[in-house]
Design an enzyme around this catalytic site. Structure first.
Site, PDB file in Angstrom:
ATOM      1  N   GLN A   1       0.829  -1.194   0.000  1.00  0.00           N
ATOM      2  CA  GLN A   1       0.000   0.000   0.000  1.00  0.00           C
ATOM      3  C   GLN A   1       0.872   1.256   0.000  1.00  0.00           C
ATOM      4  O   GLN A   1       1.675   1.443   0.913  1.00  0.00           O
ATOM      5  CB  GLN A   1      -0.877  -0.016   1.255  1.00  0.00           C
ATOM      6  CG  GLN A   1      -1.772   1.192   1.417  1.00  0.00           C
ATOM      7  CD  GLN A   1      -2.388   1.242   2.818  1.00  0.00           C
ATOM      8  OE1 GLN A   1      -1.709   1.069   3.818  1.00  0.00           O
ATOM      9  NE2 GLN A   1      -3.678   1.484   2.886  1.00  0.00           N
ATOM     10  N   GLY A   2       0.715   2.110  -1.014  1.00  0.00           N
ATOM     11  CA  GLY A   2       1.478   3.355  -1.051  1.00  0.00           C
ATOM     12  C   GLY A   2       0.612   4.543  -0.687  1.00  0.00           C
ATOM     13  O   GLY A   2      -0.034   5.151  -1.533  1.00  0.00           O
ATOM     14  N   TYR A   3       0.552   4.843   0.590  1.00  0.00           N
ATOM     15  CA  TYR A   3      -0.283   5.949   1.066  1.00  0.00           C
ATOM     16  C   TYR A   3       0.581   7.100   1.608  1.00  0.00           C
ATOM     17  O   TYR A   3       0.678   8.150   1.010  1.00  0.00           O
ATOM     18  CB  TYR A   3      -1.223   5.456   2.173  1.00  0.00           C
ATOM     19  CG  TYR A   3      -2.562   4.940   1.685  1.00  0.00           C
ATOM     20  CD1 TYR A   3      -2.699   4.367   0.434  1.00  0.00           C
ATOM     21  CD2 TYR A   3      -3.699   5.030   2.490  1.00  0.00           C
ATOM     22  CE1 TYR A   3      -3.921   3.888  -0.011  1.00  0.00           C
ATOM     23  CE2 TYR A   3      -4.928   4.557   2.059  1.00  0.00           C
ATOM     24  CZ  TYR A   3      -5.042   3.988   0.814  1.00  0.00           C
ATOM     25  OH  TYR A   3      -6.256   3.529   0.386  1.00  0.00           O
ATOM     26  N   SER A   4       1.213   6.864   2.779  1.00  0.00           N
ATOM     27  CA  SER A   4       1.941   7.952   3.460  1.00  0.00           C
ATOM     28  C   SER A   4       3.123   8.434   2.643  1.00  0.00           C
ATOM     29  O   SER A   4       3.725   7.676   1.876  1.00  0.00           O
ATOM     30  CB  SER A   4       2.463   7.467   4.812  1.00  0.00           C
ATOM     31  OG  SER A   4       1.408   7.103   5.643  1.00  0.00           O
TER      32      SER A   4
ATOM     33  N   SER B   1       4.432  -0.972   3.898  1.00  0.00           N
ATOM     34  CA  SER B   1       4.662  -2.257   4.552  1.00  0.00           C
ATOM     35  C   SER B   1       5.143  -3.289   3.544  1.00  0.00           C
ATOM     36  O   SER B   1       4.476  -3.495   2.528  1.00  0.00           O
ATOM     37  CB  SER B   1       3.382  -2.776   5.195  1.00  0.00           C
ATOM     38  OG  SER B   1       2.860  -1.814   6.056  1.00  0.00           O
TER      39      SER B   1
ATOM     40  N   GLU C   1     -10.242  -0.885   6.731  1.00  0.00           N
ATOM     41  CA  GLU C   1      -9.077  -1.254   7.524  1.00  0.00           C
ATOM     42  C   GLU C   1      -9.332  -1.012   9.017  1.00  0.00           C
ATOM     43  O   GLU C   1      -9.056  -1.854   9.859  1.00  0.00           O
ATOM     44  CB  GLU C   1      -7.890  -0.409   7.046  1.00  0.00           C
ATOM     45  CG  GLU C   1      -6.572  -0.732   7.737  1.00  0.00           C
ATOM     46  CD  GLU C   1      -5.463   0.241   7.347  1.00  0.00           C
ATOM     47  OE1 GLU C   1      -5.742   1.212   6.604  1.00  0.00           O
ATOM     48  OE2 GLU C   1      -4.331   0.031   7.793  1.00  0.00           O
TER      49      GLU C   1
ATOM     50  N   GLU D   1      -4.453  11.001  17.824  1.00  0.00           N
ATOM     51  CA  GLU D   1      -4.907  12.392  17.787  1.00  0.00           C
ATOM     52  C   GLU D   1      -5.868  12.612  16.610  1.00  0.00           C
ATOM     53  O   GLU D   1      -6.858  13.335  16.733  1.00  0.00           O
ATOM     54  CB  GLU D   1      -3.703  13.332  17.698  1.00  0.00           C
ATOM     55  CG  GLU D   1      -2.883  13.401  18.993  1.00  0.00           C
ATOM     56  CD  GLU D   1      -2.054  12.151  19.268  1.00  0.00           C
ATOM     57  OE1 GLU D   1      -1.791  11.366  18.336  1.00  0.00           O
ATOM     58  OE2 GLU D   1      -1.679  11.944  20.438  1.00  0.00           O
TER      59      GLU D   1
END
Lengths: 383, 376
Positions: free
Chosen positions: A131-134, A166, A248, A367
């Site tokens: 997964q390429g998110y951040s 990951s 998720e 947060e």
């Protein structure tokens, strides 16, 4: 006999005949969990056989349609299968982000061609996804991502960097959020799929405080991607991303995060009265949270859960799990601080403790979750 | 299933507006507190509870009650907590009914409880801490009955009660669970001796003294020396109920506080815009949901007679206690100066929380129980 009872008998007999004995023993470590993919090395013939047998029946993804490599089971049948597998303590034949994350998004947003092309490979464990998110500049503020994706007529051209990907170094393909327009923050993001072997893709593992490297930095340098590999509409990738994130979080919060049950009961006799009191205080929270997890699952089934409830569960569960490991370390004393001794299994308690610190960061920080609850449940202004 | 069924939801839909209207703070708590009422609750309201079938909620249908369970009683108690409604519901309709049920005494007292004429009290604590096994008040055989000597503390509306359920020691020594006997003692001119005094929250409790106090042997509930079983049944119902009431206190205080965050302006903005307050309010929301789940689970296990009920009752009472404590502390703090005034209702929540938290065992007592019942 009802159809469901018939199915149970059938599933039981089939599992009995096809699940190797070795696949019914508790997992000893990470490697016993089968992730599949081009680079996967099976730990044993049994692991290979078990995956193949289950994939052939479509039971790695029992509730996906048969056309896409699934088992075509109804939710009730899928539940029965899960129960029968649990009864013989069968290991999961395949664990993957393709099953838990990309698959549901493709089923909802993918074209028929995309479903036919990608889902069966996921179901049989042929292709492993990451997964390429951040990004370095887009963590909690995920929609601030800047990985550039330009329309070059017959292909997309991708340039940028992802982080916290990951197992990117072991994955075959990536599902990736990219910026296709700078005119709108949320409305300029697209959901793109591409092969990690494409020229211009490179990965570098990140060494974590636990000493492990489950995450990578992933770099894209003039990566060419075919035009038909966008999921959903161009510039509407945020909808897909949100759907997937919700899935998720629901999955994470349904997994009984926070660990299950009494901590004190697992630690054994506690001589120190102050530690005993702290552990008992924790157990009150842990057992109450178990009741909440049960209630949350029932609320989901009855479709009465507030849509922002997974955020509350994720926040409470992960904070609880961190506390659990703090107390485990306190109970373990200096022994649990050992990093490479044999009796500590190479520092397992300490590494596990350090690993939990990511619980309240990954998948949206505590947060961020509190902000979601404040805005969407409590209706506080400007949140 | 850990969601309310249709009947339970209907009960909640009936009780919530009733309590918000008839049981409102101005109409009940402040009214009785400020008018020097010696009972601390309104008998007319208790009659209305009876008309709605609430006083007999746990009493079997054959004995004139509604034949419902702890889950339903908790639905009522959460609304009582939310509105700080003073009533003998928890002590009389929940705890005392569980003490009396199945005994010969039930026939004597249930009709009055169902009709809203009878109020019952529990006299268990002796020192300043809850310690049921530590029961030391003596009951010695004399003639055809018993003679009682000793003291009872924190007897909620004890002087207003028509019948007091007294735990006494007939054998063994304090600390032992065997040798305790429960008595149902009717209030007459001769006592028990002790007047109601006001507690911090405006509720009333009594300190009862027994000196050579004679009772007939038919006042015994169940078996002589076997009082631990009915007493524990009563206490666990009371604890699970108090957990629900505390959840209501927490939810009521928090609703009031969140409203205030949306109205109060400082520095030219609504204070609810400040992230420092948003995160604390959101955390509190989660804790209340968790406390509610624990109280529901405890009630369900009590109703099904599950062996894990005692553990979950302890979890629920401790969790609801600490959650409500956080809610009232945050509530007063976030209200600022106005929260310190008697005129504002938020302080009333703080006071009620303190008393309910201590009733039937405080959070440390129940946290200790969680450890003991988990085997460590």
């Amino acid at each position: 006999m009802t159809d469901l009872e018939n199915f149970r008998q059938e599933a039981r007999a089939w599992l009995e005949a096809n699940c190797p004995a070795e696949m019914r023993a508790p997992m000893r470590g990470e490697k016993d969990m089968c992730w599949g993919g081009r680079n996967w090395t099976f730990q044993s013939d049994a692991q290979k056989h078990w995956l193949e047998a289950m994939a052939q029946r479509g039971w790695t993804v029992p509730d996906w349609p048969k056309d896409y490599g699934g088992g075509g089971l109804s939710p009730a049948e899928a539940k029965v299968l899960k129960e029968e597998m649990a009864a013989i303590r069968a290991r999961s034949p395949l664990t993957s982000f393709g099953i838990s994350m990309l698959g549901p998004a493709l089923l909802k947003y993918g074209t028929e061609e995309q479903k036919k092309r990608f889902l069966p490979e996921i179901a049989c464990g042929e292709i492993r996804w990451c997964q390429g998110y951040s990004e370095p500049g887009a963590g909690s503020d995920l929609a601030g991502l800047t990985t550039k994706c330009e329309d070059r007529g017959d292909h997309w051209l991708v340039n940028g960097q992802k982080v916290w990907t990951s197992y990117a170094d072991q994955a075959d393909w990536i599902f990736c959020l990219v910026r296709t327009s700078t005119e709108s923050k949320h409305g300029g993001i697209s959901f793109l799929l591409f092969d990690m072997e494409s020229p211009g893709v490179s990965t570098k593992p990140i060494l974590l405080i636990s000493g492990n490297s489950p995450f990578c930095e992933t770099f894209f340098d003039d990566v060419k991607v075919p035009k038909d590999q966008v999921v959903g509409e161009v510039n509407k990738g945020w909808d897909v991303a949100k759907y997937l994130l919700g899935h998720e979080r629901e999955m994470i919060s349904g997994m009984g995060l926070g660990g299950s049950g009494s901590l004190g009961a697992t630690v054994g006799p506690i001589g120190d009265p102050l530690l005993r009191a702290e552990i008992a205080d924790f157990d009150v929270d842990a057992l109450a949270f178990s009741a909440m997890s049960e209630r949350f699952i029932d609320q989901l089934k009855a479709s009465v859960a507030h849509p922002a409830m997974p955020s509350m569960m994720k926040y409470a569960g992960t904070e609880l799990n961190k506390r659990r490991h703090e107390l485990l370390m306190a109970a373990g004393g200096s022994e649990f601080l050992e990093w490479d001794s044999e009796r500590s299994k190479c520092g397992k308690p300490a590494r596990d403790w350090l690993r939990t610190k990511a619980n309240s960061i990954e998948g949206g920080t505590s947060e961020v979750q509190l902000g979601i609850v404040a805005k969407h449940i409590l209706g506080l202004p400007g949140a | 299933m850990m969601t309310l069924n249709d009947d339970q939801r209907m009960l909640a839909d009936t009780v919530a507006p009733f309590m918000a209207e008839e049981g409102a703070i101005g109409k009940q708590l402040r009214h009785w507190r400020d008018n020097g009422c010696s009972d601390g609750f309104g008998h007319r309201l208790w009659k209305q509870f009876a008309e709605l079938g609430l006083t007999g909620i746990l009493i079997p249908e054959v004995q004139g009650g509604a034949g419902l369970g702890q889950v339903e009683a908790n639905v009522v108690l959460e609304e009582i907590g939310r509105n700080l409604t003073p009533s003998p519901f928890l002590t009389t309709a929940v705890a005392a009914v569980r003490a009396l049920e199945g005994s010969a005494q039930a026939e004597r007292w249930f009709p009055g409880i169902v009709s809203g004429e009878t109020v019952a009290a529990l006299a268990i604590d002796e020192g300043k801490r809850h310690d049921p096994a530590g029961t030391a008040l003596r009951a010695d055989r004399q003639g055809n009955g018993f003679v009682l000597n000793g003291e009872k503390n924190f007897v909620v509306h004890g002087a207003s009660a028509d019948v007091t359920i007294v735990a006494a020691r007939t054998a063994g020594s304090p600390g032992e669970t065997d040798g305790i006997t429960l008595f149902a003692i009717e209030r007459t001119e001769r006592g028990p001796e002790g007047a109601n005094f006001g507690m911090v929250d405006g509720s009333k409790a009594a300190h009862l003294s027994f000196e050579q106090f004679a009772v007939d042997s038919d006042a015994v509930i169940g078996e002589v020396d076997g009082g631990w079983v009915p007493m524990t049944r009563a206490l666990n119902a009371g604890r699970a109920g108090a957990a629900a009431e505390l959840t209501g206190v927490a939810a009521g205080a928090t609703a009031m506080t969140v409203d205030y965050l949306k109205q109060r302006k400082q520095f030219g903005r609504l204070i609810g815009e400040f992230q420092a307050l948003q995160h604390r309010a959101a955390h509190l929301y989660g804790e209340i949901e968790i406390a509610r789940a624990a109280a529901l689970k405890a009630a369900q296990l009590l109703d099904s007679g599950d062996e894990r009920a005692a553990l979950l009752v302890a979890v629920a009472k401790a969790k609801a206690g600490k959650t409500a404590r956080l809610a009232v502390q945050e509530g007063v703090q976030m209200h600022g100066g106005i929260g310190m005034t008697d005129e504002h209702d938020i302080g009333l929540y703080m006071k009620r929380q303190a008393v309910l938290d201590e009733l039937f065992g405080g959070p440390r007592y129940h946290t200790g129980e969680v450890a003991r019942l988990s085997g460590y």
